[in-house]
Scaffold this motif. Structure first.
Motif, PDB file in Angstrom:
ATOM      1  N   PRO A  65       0.828  -1.212   0.000  1.00  0.00           N
ATOM      2  CA  PRO A  65       0.000   0.000   0.000  1.00  0.00           C
ATOM      3  C   PRO A  65       0.858   1.256   0.000  1.00  0.00           C
ATOM      4  N   GLY A  66       0.578   2.137  -0.956  1.00  0.00           N
ATOM      5  CA  GLY A  66       1.444   3.276  -1.189  1.00  0.00           C
ATOM      6  C   GLY A  66       1.428   4.306  -0.072  1.00  0.00           C
ATOM      7  N   ARG A  67       2.592   4.830   0.214  1.00  0.00           N
ATOM      8  CA  ARG A  67       2.729   5.952   1.151  1.00  0.00           C
ATOM      9  C   ARG A  67       3.917   6.781   0.677  1.00  0.00           C
ATOM     10  N   ILE A  68       3.960   8.023   1.066  1.00  0.00           N
ATOM     11  CA  ILE A  68       5.079   8.876   0.691  1.00  0.00           C
ATOM     12  C   ILE A  68       6.277   8.523   1.570  1.00  0.00           C
ATOM     13  N   ILE A  69       7.378   8.102   0.946  1.00  0.00           N
ATOM     14  CA  ILE A  69       8.553   7.692   1.714  1.00  0.00           C
ATOM     15  C   ILE A  69       9.702   8.697   1.613  1.00  0.00           C
ATOM     16  N   ALA A  70       9.614   9.627   0.673  1.00  0.00           N
ATOM     17  CA  ALA A  70      10.693  10.607   0.537  1.00  0.00           C
ATOM     18  C   ALA A  70      10.229  11.757  -0.337  1.00  0.00           C
ATOM     19  N   GLU A  71      10.901  12.873  -0.208  1.00  0.00           N
ATOM     20  CA  GLU A  71      10.694  13.979  -1.133  1.00  0.00           C
ATOM     21  C   GLU A  71      12.044  14.620  -1.439  1.00  0.00           C
ATOM     22  N   ARG A  72      12.163  15.091  -2.670  1.00  0.00           N
ATOM     23  CA  ARG A  72      13.389  15.745  -3.102  1.00  0.00           C
ATOM     24  C   ARG A  72      13.021  17.011  -3.877  1.00  0.00           C
ATOM     25  N   ARG A  73      13.876  18.019  -3.765  1.00  0.00           N
ATOM     26  CA  ARG A  73      13.682  19.276  -4.490  1.00  0.00           C
ATOM     27  C   ARG A  73      14.802  19.409  -5.525  1.00  0.00           C
ATOM     28  N   PRO A  74      14.476  19.264  -6.799  1.00  0.00           N
ATOM     29  CA  PRO A  74      15.505  19.432  -7.827  1.00  0.00           C
ATOM     30  C   PRO A  74      16.186  20.800  -7.690  1.00  0.00           C
ATOM     31  N   PRO A  75      17.529  20.836  -7.690  1.00  0.00           N
ATOM     32  CA  PRO A  75      18.265  22.072  -7.413  1.00  0.00           C
ATOM     33  C   PRO A  75      18.427  22.955  -8.646  1.00  0.00           C
ATOM     34  N   PHE A  76      17.320  23.185  -9.356  1.00  0.00           N
ATOM     35  CA  PHE A  76      17.380  23.964 -10.583  1.00  0.00           C
ATOM     36  C   PHE A  76      16.450  25.165 -10.451  1.00  0.00           C
ATOM     37  N   ALA A  77      17.028  26.352 -10.551  1.00  0.00           N
ATOM     38  CA  ALA A  77      16.256  27.579 -10.350  1.00  0.00           C
ATOM     39  C   ALA A  77      15.198  27.753 -11.434  1.00  0.00           C
ATOM     40  N   ARG A  78      14.150  28.472 -11.080  1.00  0.00           N
ATOM     41  CA  ARG A  78      13.142  28.903 -12.048  1.00  0.00           C
ATOM     42  C   ARG A  78      13.456  30.333 -12.468  1.00  0.00           C
ATOM     43  N   PRO A  79      13.159  30.678 -13.715  1.00  0.00           N
ATOM     44  CA  PRO A  79      12.656  29.779 -14.758  1.00  0.00           C
ATOM     45  C   PRO A  79      13.748  28.826 -15.241  1.00  0.00           C
ATOM     46  N   ARG A  80      13.334  27.594 -15.530  1.00  0.00           N
ATOM     47  CA  ARG A  80      14.280  26.589 -16.005  1.00  0.00           C
ATOM     48  C   ARG A  80      13.849  26.117 -17.381  1.00  0.00           C
ATOM     49  N   THR A  81      14.757  25.465 -18.061  1.00  0.00           N
ATOM     50  CA  THR A  81      14.454  24.885 -19.374  1.00  0.00           C
ATOM     51  C   THR A  81      14.865  23.423 -19.369  1.00  0.00           C
ATOM     52  N   GLY A  82      14.562  22.736 -20.464  1.00  0.00           N
ATOM     53  CA  GLY A  82      14.945  21.333 -20.587  1.00  0.00           C
ATOM     54  C   GLY A  82      16.432  21.100 -20.606  1.00  0.00           C
ATOM     55  N   GLU A  83      17.220  22.177 -20.686  1.00  0.00           N
ATOM     56  CA  GLU A  83      18.677  22.017 -20.676  1.00  0.00           C
ATOM     57  C   GLU A  83      19.193  21.447 -19.354  1.00  0.00           C
ATOM     58  N   VAL A  84      18.358  21.473 -18.313  1.00  0.00           N
ATOM     59  CA  VAL A  84      18.806  20.909 -17.032  1.00  0.00           C
ATOM     60  C   VAL A  84      19.081  19.414 -17.152  1.00  0.00           C
ATOM     61  N   ARG A  85      18.545  18.765 -18.171  1.00  0.00           N
ATOM     62  CA  ARG A  85      18.787  17.330 -18.355  1.00  0.00           C
ATOM     63  C   ARG A  85      20.273  17.018 -18.484  1.00  0.00           C
ATOM     64  N   ALA A  86      21.051  17.983 -18.963  1.00  0.00           N
ATOM     65  CA  ALA A  86      22.475  17.752 -19.176  1.00  0.00           C
ATOM     66  C   ALA A  86      23.325  18.094 -17.960  1.00  0.00           C
ATOM     67  N   ALA A  87      22.713  18.591 -16.891  1.00  0.00           N
ATOM     68  CA  ALA A  87      23.474  18.997 -15.715  1.00  0.00           C
ATOM     69  C   ALA A  87      23.933  17.782 -14.908  1.00  0.00           C
ATOM     70  N   PRO A  88      25.139  17.822 -14.364  1.00  0.00           N
ATOM     71  CA  PRO A  88      25.613  16.700 -13.525  1.00  0.00           C
ATOM     72  C   PRO A  88      24.691  16.449 -12.336  1.00  0.00           C
ATOM     73  N   GLU A  89      24.129  17.525 -11.768  1.00  0.00           N
ATOM     74  CA  GLU A  89      23.224  17.360 -10.627  1.00  0.00           C
ATOM     75  C   GLU A  89      21.971  16.581 -11.012  1.00  0.00           C
ATOM     76  N   PHE A  90      21.560  16.729 -12.276  1.00  0.00           N
ATOM     77  CA  PHE A  90      20.378  16.022 -12.768  1.00  0.00           C
ATOM     78  C   PHE A  90      20.608  14.518 -12.740  1.00  0.00           C
ATOM     79  N   ALA A  91      21.740  14.097 -13.309  1.00  0.00           N
ATOM     80  CA  ALA A  91      22.056  12.672 -13.344  1.00  0.00           C
ATOM     81  C   ALA A  91      22.218  12.106 -11.935  1.00  0.00           C
ATOM     82  N   ALA A  92      22.828  12.882 -11.049  1.00  0.00           N
ATOM     83  CA  ALA A  92      23.053  12.403  -9.683  1.00  0.00           C
ATOM     84  C   ALA A  92      21.726  12.231  -8.936  1.00  0.00           C
ATOM     85  N   LEU A  93      20.821  13.195  -9.093  1.00  0.00           N
ATOM     86  CA  LEU A  93      19.549  13.094  -8.389  1.00  0.00           C
ATOM     87  C   LEU A  93      18.671  12.004  -8.987  1.00  0.00           C
TER      88      LEU A  93
END
Length: 237
Positions: free
Chosen positions: A183-211
């Motif tokens: 049965p589903g429950r929330i086990i964690a939450e994470r905040r992507p470290p990318f400021a707004r406004p953001r674009t799809g270019e964040v996909r190439a950031a090292p932090e993206f792959a790590a998270l």
């Protein structure tokens, strides 16, 4: 875990198949009653919740314009104003030339754009999206992710977005909630470290792959069979 979504926030929910992600969304939409716990939805004025489904949810017998205007008609917005708002959203979604067309003449991506335009035309208090891009090919899915990112950053529409894709959640979300297996429950939450406004270019950031890798480690033990499939593979995605 108690969860609160602030006005204008874009929250993504990820988790194994069958954990209750879509059920959570339907409870938020008022389509189901929770068997336990409480969900309180506060929106300013009488602004409704709007929901977008994976299978588009648009009406085959209505034109594109009539589909986008549908929620406004339900709200009894005068026809002239409803048409103006619907056409404005069609223009924003690149569909102005298809106002008189029927859904059968549209591609899958165009149909989902119609669904998004219909939802946003009513200026919803909260936008509920249930894996809206899951049925699309990878290239089109990326395009629509970027379009939705730009739109919601402009409108600041509060959004609850269900997805199996960790990449999608990290591109779009201010916050990513991770659900356990059933049965589903929330086990964690994470905040992507990318400021707004953001674009799809964040996909190439090292932090993206790590998270993305960190989220997959959280999900690995929750996925049936404890598969080692890649985070964008069949098991969790």
């Amino acid at each position: 875990m108690d969860v609160a979504i602030t006005p204008g926030e874009f929250v993504c929910v990820v988790g194994p198949s069958g954990c209750g992600k879509s059920t959570l969304l339907r409870i938020a939409a008022g389509l189901l009653r929770p068997s336990a716990g409480e969900l309180e939805l506060r929106t300013s004025g009488d602004r409704p919740a709007a929901m977008i489904f994976q299978d588009y949810g648009i009406y085959d017998w209505k034109t594109v314009l009539a589909n986008v205007r549908f929620g406004l008609d339900i709200q009894r917005v005068p026809r002239k104003e409803a048409d103006r708002r619907a056409r404005s959203w069609l223009a924003r979604m690149g569909l102005a030339d298809f106002a008189a067309a029927y859904p059968a003449a549209l591609s899958g991506g165009m149909r989902q754009r119609v669904a998004i335009a219909r939802a946003l035309a009513v200026e919803p208090g909260i936008l509920l999206m249930d894996e809206p891009f899951a049925a699309l090919d990878a290239q089109l899915r990326t395009i629509l992710q970027d379009e939705l990112l730009a739109l919601t950053q402009t409108t600041r529409t509060t959004t609850l977005f269900i997805t199996h894709s960790l990449e999608e959640a990290l591109v779009l979300g201010d916050r990513v909630l991770v659900m356990s297996a059933r049965p589903g429950r929330i086990i964690a939450e994470r905040r992507p470290p990318f400021a707004r406004p953001r674009t799809g270019e964040v996909r190439a950031a090292p932090e993206f792959a790590a998270l993305k890798a960190e989220l997959w480690e959280l999900l690995r033990g929750e996925v049936a069979g404890r598969t080692t499939t890649d985070p964008e593979g069949a098991a969790p995605a």
